[in-house]
Write a protein that holds these residues in place. Structure first.
Motif, PDB file in Angstrom:
ATOM      1  N   ARG A 138       0.829  -1.209   0.000  1.00 18.40           N
ATOM      2  CA  ARG A 138       0.000   0.000   0.000  1.00 18.40           C
ATOM      3  C   ARG A 138       0.864   1.260   0.000  1.00 18.40           C
ATOM      4  O   ARG A 138       0.559   2.240  -0.673  1.00 18.40           O
ATOM      5  CB  ARG A 138      -0.936   0.002   1.209  1.00 18.40           C
ATOM      6  N   ARG A 139       1.939   1.229   0.765  1.00 21.14           N
ATOM      7  CA  ARG A 139       2.848   2.387   0.782  1.00 21.14           C
ATOM      8  C   ARG A 139       3.490   2.588  -0.585  1.00 21.14           C
ATOM      9  O   ARG A 139       3.668   3.724  -1.039  1.00 21.14           O
ATOM     10  CB  ARG A 139       3.920   2.193   1.857  1.00 21.14           C
ATOM     11  N   ALA A 140       3.837   1.467  -1.248  1.00 21.91           N
ATOM     12  CA  ALA A 140       4.447   1.563  -2.577  1.00 21.91           C
ATOM     13  C   ALA A 140       3.468   2.155  -3.579  1.00 21.91           C
ATOM     14  O   ALA A 140       3.853   2.985  -4.419  1.00 21.91           O
ATOM     15  CB  ALA A 140       4.913   0.177  -3.035  1.00 21.91           C
ATOM     16  N   ILE A 141       2.208   1.740  -3.510  1.00 17.50           N
ATOM     17  CA  ILE A 141       1.185   2.308  -4.400  1.00 17.50           C
ATOM     18  C   ILE A 141       1.061   3.806  -4.170  1.00 17.50           C
ATOM     19  O   ILE A 141       1.066   4.603  -5.112  1.00 17.50           O
ATOM     20  CB  ILE A 141      -0.176   1.613  -4.172  1.00 17.50           C
ATOM     21  N   ARG A 142       0.957   4.187  -2.908  1.00 17.78           N
ATOM     22  CA  ARG A 142       0.780   5.604  -2.579  1.00 17.78           C
ATOM     23  C   ARG A 142       1.988   6.417  -3.052  1.00 17.78           C
ATOM     24  O   ARG A 142       1.834   7.487  -3.649  1.00 17.78           O
ATOM     25  CB  ARG A 142       0.588   5.757  -1.074  1.00 17.78           C
ATOM     26  N   HIS A 143       3.183   5.931  -2.793  1.00 18.98           N
ATOM     27  CA  HIS A 143       4.398   6.659  -3.177  1.00 18.98           C
ATOM     28  C   HIS A 143       4.497   6.804  -4.689  1.00 18.98           C
ATOM     29  O   HIS A 143       4.847   7.878  -5.206  1.00 18.98           O
ATOM     30  CB  HIS A 143       5.624   5.932  -2.638  1.00 18.98           C
ATOM     31  N   PHE A 144       4.168   5.723  -5.412  1.00 20.81           N
ATOM     32  CA  PHE A 144       4.306   5.738  -6.866  1.00 20.81           C
ATOM     33  C   PHE A 144       3.296   6.679  -7.513  1.00 20.81           C
ATOM     34  O   PHE A 144       3.628   7.444  -8.418  1.00 20.81           O
ATOM     35  CB  PHE A 144       4.131   4.327  -7.416  1.00 20.81           C
ATOM     36  N   LEU A 145       2.046   6.655  -7.048  1.00 18.62           N
ATOM     37  CA  LEU A 145       1.006   7.458  -7.669  1.00 18.62           C
ATOM     38  C   LEU A 145       0.997   8.896  -7.180  1.00 18.62           C
ATOM     39  O   LEU A 145       0.530   9.791  -7.892  1.00 18.62           O
ATOM     40  CB  LEU A 145      -0.365   6.816  -7.436  1.00 18.62           C
ATOM     41  N   ASP A 146       1.504   9.146  -5.981  1.00 14.06           N
ATOM     42  CA  ASP A 146       1.510  10.511  -5.459  1.00 14.06           C
ATOM     43  C   ASP A 146       2.381  11.450  -6.284  1.00 14.06           C
ATOM     44  O   ASP A 146       2.196  12.666  -6.248  1.00 14.06           O
ATOM     45  CB  ASP A 146       2.001  10.526  -4.004  1.00 14.06           C
ATOM     46  N   GLY A 147       3.320  10.895  -7.035  1.00 11.60           N
ATOM     47  CA  GLY A 147       4.203  11.747  -7.817  1.00 11.60           C
ATOM     48  C   GLY A 147       3.616  12.229  -9.122  1.00 11.60           C
ATOM     49  O   GLY A 147       4.268  12.994  -9.846  1.00 11.60           O
ATOM     50  N   GLY A 345     -14.437  -0.344 -11.680  1.00 10.82           N
ATOM     51  CA  GLY A 345     -14.557   1.077 -11.952  1.00 10.82           C
ATOM     52  C   GLY A 345     -13.784   1.907 -10.944  1.00 10.82           C
ATOM     53  O   GLY A 345     -13.522   1.475  -9.823  1.00 10.82           O
ATOM     54  N   TYR A 346     -13.421   3.116 -11.359  1.00  7.30           N
ATOM     55  CA  TYR A 346     -12.790   4.054 -10.432  1.00  7.30           C
ATOM     56  C   TYR A 346     -13.354   5.435 -10.699  1.00  7.30           C
ATOM     57  O   TYR A 346     -13.885   5.713 -11.772  1.00  7.30           O
ATOM     58  CB  TYR A 346     -11.261   4.057 -10.572  1.00  7.30           C
ATOM     59  N   GLY A 347     -13.250   6.306  -9.715  1.00  7.44           N
ATOM     60  CA  GLY A 347     -13.770   7.655  -9.890  1.00  7.44           C
ATOM     61  C   GLY A 347     -13.538   8.503  -8.673  1.00  7.44           C
ATOM     62  O   GLY A 347     -13.079   8.026  -7.631  1.00  7.44           O
ATOM     63  N   SER A 348     -13.847   9.788  -8.799  1.00 12.28           N
ATOM     64  CA  SER A 348     -13.732  10.720  -7.681  1.00 12.28           C
ATOM     65  C   SER A 348     -15.085  10.792  -6.993  1.00 12.28           C
ATOM     66  O   SER A 348     -16.038  11.320  -7.540  1.00 12.28           O
ATOM     67  CB  SER A 348     -13.301  12.100  -8.177  1.00 12.28           C
ATOM     68  N   TYR A 379      -7.281   3.828  -4.829  1.00  9.82           N
ATOM     69  CA  TYR A 379      -6.317   4.890  -4.599  1.00  9.82           C
ATOM     70  C   TYR A 379      -6.343   5.917  -5.731  1.00  9.82           C
ATOM     71  O   TYR A 379      -6.207   7.126  -5.485  1.00  9.82           O
ATOM     72  CB  TYR A 379      -4.908   4.322  -4.427  1.00  9.82           C
ATOM     73  N   VAL A 380      -6.528   5.474  -6.963  1.00 13.07           N
ATOM     74  CA  VAL A 380      -6.653   6.411  -8.086  1.00 13.07           C
ATOM     75  C   VAL A 380      -7.876   7.305  -7.852  1.00 13.07           C
ATOM     76  O   VAL A 380      -7.839   8.511  -8.107  1.00 13.07           O
ATOM     77  CB  VAL A 380      -6.767   5.677  -9.425  1.00 13.07           C
ATOM     78  N   GLY A 381      -8.955   6.722  -7.360  1.00 14.82           N
ATOM     79  CA  GLY A 381     -10.148   7.513  -7.050  1.00 14.82           C
ATOM     80  C   GLY A 381      -9.859   8.573  -6.009  1.00 14.82           C
ATOM     81  O   GLY A 381     -10.349   9.709  -6.109  1.00 14.82           O
ATOM     82  N   GLN A 382      -9.040   8.233  -4.995  1.00 19.73           N
ATOM     83  CA  GLN A 382      -8.680   9.213  -3.982  1.00 19.73           C
ATOM     84  C   GLN A 382      -7.862  10.367  -4.583  1.00 19.73           C
ATOM     85  O   GLN A 382      -8.063  11.525  -4.251  1.00 19.73           O
ATOM     86  CB  GLN A 382      -7.894   8.537  -2.858  1.00 19.73           C
ATOM     87  N   ILE A 383      -6.954  10.024  -5.488  1.00 17.29           N
ATOM     88  CA  ILE A 383      -6.134  11.060  -6.128  1.00 17.29           C
ATOM     89  C   ILE A 383      -7.025  12.009  -6.929  1.00 17.29           C
ATOM     90  O   ILE A 383      -6.865  13.233  -6.881  1.00 17.29           O
ATOM     91  CB  ILE A 383      -5.073  10.411  -7.042  1.00 17.29           C
ATOM     92  N   LEU A 384      -7.970  11.449  -7.692  1.00 18.73           N
ATOM     93  CA  LEU A 384      -8.862  12.298  -8.488  1.00 18.73           C
ATOM     94  C   LEU A 384      -9.713  13.190  -7.603  1.00 18.73           C
ATOM     95  O   LEU A 384      -9.978  14.361  -7.923  1.00 18.73           O
ATOM     96  CB  LEU A 384      -9.747  11.424  -9.370  1.00 18.73           C
ATOM     97  N   ALA A 385     -10.162  12.640  -6.470  1.00 15.91           N
ATOM     98  CA  ALA A 385     -11.003  13.431  -5.564  1.00 15.91           C
ATOM     99  C   ALA A 385     -10.222  14.574  -4.921  1.00 15.91           C
ATOM    100  O   ALA A 385     -10.788  15.634  -4.618  1.00 15.91           O
ATOM    101  CB  ALA A 385     -11.594  12.520  -4.489  1.00 15.91           C
ATOM    102  N   GLU A 386      -8.931  14.375  -4.716  1.00 18.39           N
ATOM    103  CA  GLU A 386      -8.114  15.385  -4.032  1.00 18.39           C
ATOM    104  C   GLU A 386      -7.425  16.350  -4.975  1.00 18.39           C
ATOM    105  O   GLU A 386      -6.876  17.355  -4.561  1.00 18.39           O
ATOM    106  CB  GLU A 386      -7.047  14.679  -3.182  1.00 18.39           C
ATOM    107  N   SER A 387      -7.443  16.007  -6.291  1.00 15.61           N
ATOM    108  CA  SER A 387      -6.714  16.843  -7.256  1.00 15.61           C
ATOM    109  C   SER A 387      -7.406  18.193  -7.454  1.00 15.61           C
ATOM    110  O   SER A 387      -8.582  18.343  -7.210  1.00 15.61           O
ATOM    111  CB  SER A 387      -6.615  16.129  -8.603  1.00 15.61           C
TER     112      SER A 387
END
Length: 387
Positions: A138-147, A345-348, A379-387
């Motif tokens: 989970r940390r690796a996913i977060r670190h990779f996508l956060d950039g 599916g994924y989304g914000s 996690y992609v959904g979280q990124i879209l929601a926070e972007s």
């Protein structure tokens, strides 16, 4: 920020076959990242013996061993490797029943047994839980996508990450404008008669258009138009925007109305999806590790992966946001009859705006693959929601 539960109800794309025991985990779709159940992906299997838990345990053991060893599984190996709590003779009888009902088969004389598509389907439908991601994963996913710096980067990183995590072919669909909302409309004057229109969506997508105005536009008029557009369109779904702003020119001075009409025409063109179904693919080279899993040749699979329309059909309708697993001949495209597709599916927020998933041989680590696909989508959904 990212909390992966140990197990979660989900839809696997199919109703239980006649004679198969129902299981509460397959009765409804996974709520995150969407709330709608996935459509059935395959017709019900032919009725056979009603399988009790003991025979299901034998089937699970066969699937696990075959996925792990790539070798047909015999009764002796099952007894030695698994604590089934029954005699070898009972295991042989259970295997005979499973073979008679079409859940396993003997690839050649004197060999053990391997699961059939029907066997994999029952295995997936009766999963007690989807394998959760570990804390380091989970940390690796977060670190990779956060950039990621923008939506294109998010999609590119996501598809590479999925391919690496699952060692399969990964497919990610871009968020569709028709299922997005307007976050902001910016108008920037570049010259007296030239304006840059920038449209920003709730998914982080940015569309830019140049507008050639019929006459010079004043800064005050541009600022007024920008404010009114955002007041009317901000937070609205793209398909709803044209009707909301169509009367806007009449609210401006007659001399400014042609300019406003021209800007709105360009906005409407931006709202019409130019590339409605864009996808990104990664990990095709992973298929070379599974060459023996494809009966004749890997070529039909590679050809199918070149057809984006085929891939979009495999992912399924975007509105069906729950997890879907299609196995073997449940895939409509003949070239992919030896593969399985896991998508979600994924989304914000609560609504799915696109799909992502993986494609690999039917001899797949389903619990691990489903867990990885679900975790990345959330996690992609979280990124879209926070972007």
């Amino acid at each position: 920020m990212f909390d992966e539960p140990a197990s979660e109800p989900r839809s696997t794309g199919r109703e239980p076959a006649a004679g198969e025991p129902a299981h509460p985990a397959t009765s409804r779709a996974a709520r995150p990242p969407a709330t709608r159940p996935a459509r059935a992906a395959a017709p019900r299997a032919a009725a056979g013996h009603a399988l009790d838990e003991r025979k299901l345990s034998v089937l699970r053991a066969i699937v696990q061993d075959y996925v792990g060893t790539e070798e047909p599984v015999g009764s002796k190996a099952l007894v030695e490797r698994h604590n089934l709590g029954v005699s070898p003779a009972t295991v042989r009888n259970d295997m005979a029943t499973l073979e008679e009902d079409g859940y396993i088969q003997q690839p050649h004389t004197s060999a053990g047994r391997i699961p059939t598509d029907k066997g994999y389907r029952l295995f997936v439908d009766r999963l007690a839980e989807v394998k959760p991601m570990s804390a380091p994963e989970r940390r690796a996913i977060r670190h990779f996508l956060d950039g990621a710096v923008d939506l294109d980067d998010v999609v590119a990183r996501t598809v590479r990450l999925l391919a690496q995590l699952t060692r399969q072919v990964a497919v990610v669909q871009y968020p569709s404008l028709t299922r997005s909302t307007v976050r902001h409309v910016e108008l920037v004057m570049l010259a007296p008669t030239k304006v840059m229109l920038v449209l920003i969506t709730n998914t982080g997508r940015v569309e830019q258009r140049l507008v050639d105005c019929p006459s010079p536009i004043r800064e005050t008029t541009l600022a007024d138009l920008r404010a009114r557009l955002n007041a009317l369109a901000g937070g609205r779904r793209f398909p709803d925007v044209p009707a909301l702003v169509e009367d806007l020119p009449a609210s401006f001075e007659p001399a400014d109305r042609p300019i406003v009409t021209t800007v709105l025409s360009t906005l409407f063109e931006s709202l019409v999806e130019q590339n409605e179904e864009r996808i990104m693919l990664a990990g095709t080279a992973n298929l070379t590790r599974f060459g023996h899993d494809f009966p004749l040749s890997i070529q039909p699979v590679l050809e199918a992966l070149e057809e984006h329309v085929v891939l979009l059909r495999l992912l399924g309708e975007t509105t069906d946001g729950g997890m879907t697993v299609r196995i073997g001949r449940e895939n409509e495209y003949e070239g992919l009859n030896s593969t399985s597709v896991v998508s979600v599916g994924y989304g914000s927020g609560d609504e799915s705006v696109a799909k992502l998933g993986v494609i690999g041989p039917t001899r797949m680590d389903y619990p691990g693959t489903m867990g990885a696909v679900r975790a990345v989508a959330r996690y992609v959904g979280q990124i879209l929601a926070e972007s």
